[in-house]
Scaffold this active site. Sequence first.
Site, PDB file in Angstrom:
ATOM      1  N   GLU A 180       0.877  -1.167   0.000  1.00  0.00           N
ATOM      2  CA  GLU A 180       0.000   0.000   0.000  1.00  0.00           C
ATOM      3  C   GLU A 180       0.912   1.214   0.000  1.00  0.00           C
ATOM      4  O   GLU A 180       1.663   1.449   0.945  1.00  0.00           O
ATOM      5  CB  GLU A 180      -0.893   0.012   1.239  1.00  0.00           C
ATOM      6  N   CYS A 234      -2.205   8.631   3.563  1.00  0.00           N
ATOM      7  CA  CYS A 234      -2.111   8.262   2.149  1.00  0.00           C
ATOM      8  C   CYS A 234      -3.447   8.486   1.450  1.00  0.00           C
ATOM      9  O   CYS A 234      -3.501   8.598   0.232  1.00  0.00           O
ATOM     10  CB  CYS A 234      -1.653   6.822   2.000  1.00  0.00           C
TER      11      CYS A 234
END
Length: 183
Positions: free
Chosen positions: A117, A151
């Site tokens: 990720e 993020c």
Amino acid sequence: RLILEGRGVFACISPWNFPLAIFSGQITAALAAGNTVIAKPAEQTPRIAAAAIDLMHRAGIPNNVVQLVFGDGQIGHMITTHPHIAGVAFTGSTDVARIINRTLAAKDGPIIPFIAETGGQNTMIVDSTALPEQVVADVLSSGFDSAGQRCSALRVLYLQSDIADKTIAMLKGAMDDLRVGNP
């Protein structure tokens, strides 16, 4: 015949910006899939990681099932190149994910699962059915909560042309009033 079983030792390498949520999420996912774990938190967050591992052990996860390792990227490299690593879960930069991917691809033997990720360009697309007040609130929350260090923080906003001027004016006003403190 399809058989679901653990792969072995999973390396879980987590970032500094969500030091408990991502750290524990990677570990519990690997455990739920039947693996053991070597957990390496970001070098900036060792105390949170140690507390989480202590709680996991006190809750009944055996010490030899989840191991905690501290260190920088060199330690991460040593873990990912180890011949007994059967999978890697990583959250962090795209550049480091590429390094890990190349490292795993160069290993002899079976293909090693790599779950990565990394950061992204998160976009909000707004059409004329949206309430401008809600759009402004959501833009500010997504872009500036957690000091913009998630993020999932908003990076790009697209507005339908017939609502753009009004929404941009409201957004400018809200940003003029925004006070961001020490993160």
